[in-house]
Design an enzyme around this catalytic site. Structure first.
Site, short mmCIF file in Angstrom:
data_model
loop_
_atom_site.label_atom_id
_atom_site.label_comp_id
_atom_site.label_asym_id
_atom_site.label_seq_id
_atom_site.Cartn_x
_atom_site.Cartn_y
_atom_site.Cartn_z
N ASP A 104 -2.34 39.92 15.84
CA ASP A 104 -1.79 39.90 16.54
C ASP A 104 -1.92 38.32 17.29
OD1 ASP A 104 -2.56 42.27 17.19
OD2 ASP A 104 -4.78 41.99 17.06
N CYS A 116 -6.61 41.45 13.95
CA CYS A 116 -6.83 42.82 14.88
C CYS A 116 -8.31 43.16 14.28
CB CYS A 116 -5.92 43.78 14.94
SG CYS A 116 -6.72 45.74 14.89
#
Length: 155
Positions: free
Chosen positions: A60, A53
């Site tokens: 992620d 992120c």
């Protein structure tokens, strides 16, 4: 080319290769399409894709599905694996990462058609799915469903 010959201009196939530090320095290898002139679909699935992120730095996770109809070349799978792995240390929003992968492959390989589906696992309780394609699929190309269900606890 015989089965024991290495395709031309590959930097990774048959070699020990370290994971690139970033997608920008990752090198994708392309080899001659062994069925040039045939209309067919190639699919790569990466169910354990990760990036970071750009705001929090937290990982992620996504399931990527890349489909393409090749022309003169195909992407060499080991170099693609290393390229995708280089995103482990890359900070980017889901949209930038997914579309950027699709656009780079399309620009460098120049297939007839390419699409990518980025099926991202929830962040903050909301899964984000991102889709990009180079244009309409060629007439007569078999384009199967990507096979990743809407989020209900993907696995």
């Amino acid at each position: 080319m015989n089965n024991d010959e290495q395709p031309p201009e590959t930097r990774h196939l048959g070699q020990q290769s370290a994971l690139p530090e970033s997608p920008e320095v990752a090198v994708l290898d392309y080899v001659p399409n062994p069925r040039a002139g045939a209309l067919y679909t190639i699919r790569f699935s990466a169910p354990e894709f990760t990036s970071l992120c750009p705001v929090t730095g937290q990982p992620d996770f996504a399931h990527l599905v890349i489909d393409y109809a090749p022309q003169a070349t195909i992407v060499e799978s080991k170099s693609l694996k290393l390229f995708l792995g280089s995103f482990r240390n890359h900070h980017g929003f889901h949209e930038d990462v997914t579309v950027g992968i699709g656009q780079r492959l399309f620009t460098e390989m120049t297939p007839l058609w390419l699409r990518i589906g980025g099926y991202w696992y929830p962040r903050g309780g909301i899964p984000i799915d991102v889709f990009w394609q180079s244009g309409p699929a060629p007439e007569g190309l078999w384009v199967p469903d990507q096979g990743v269900a809407n989020y209900r606890g993907r696995g």
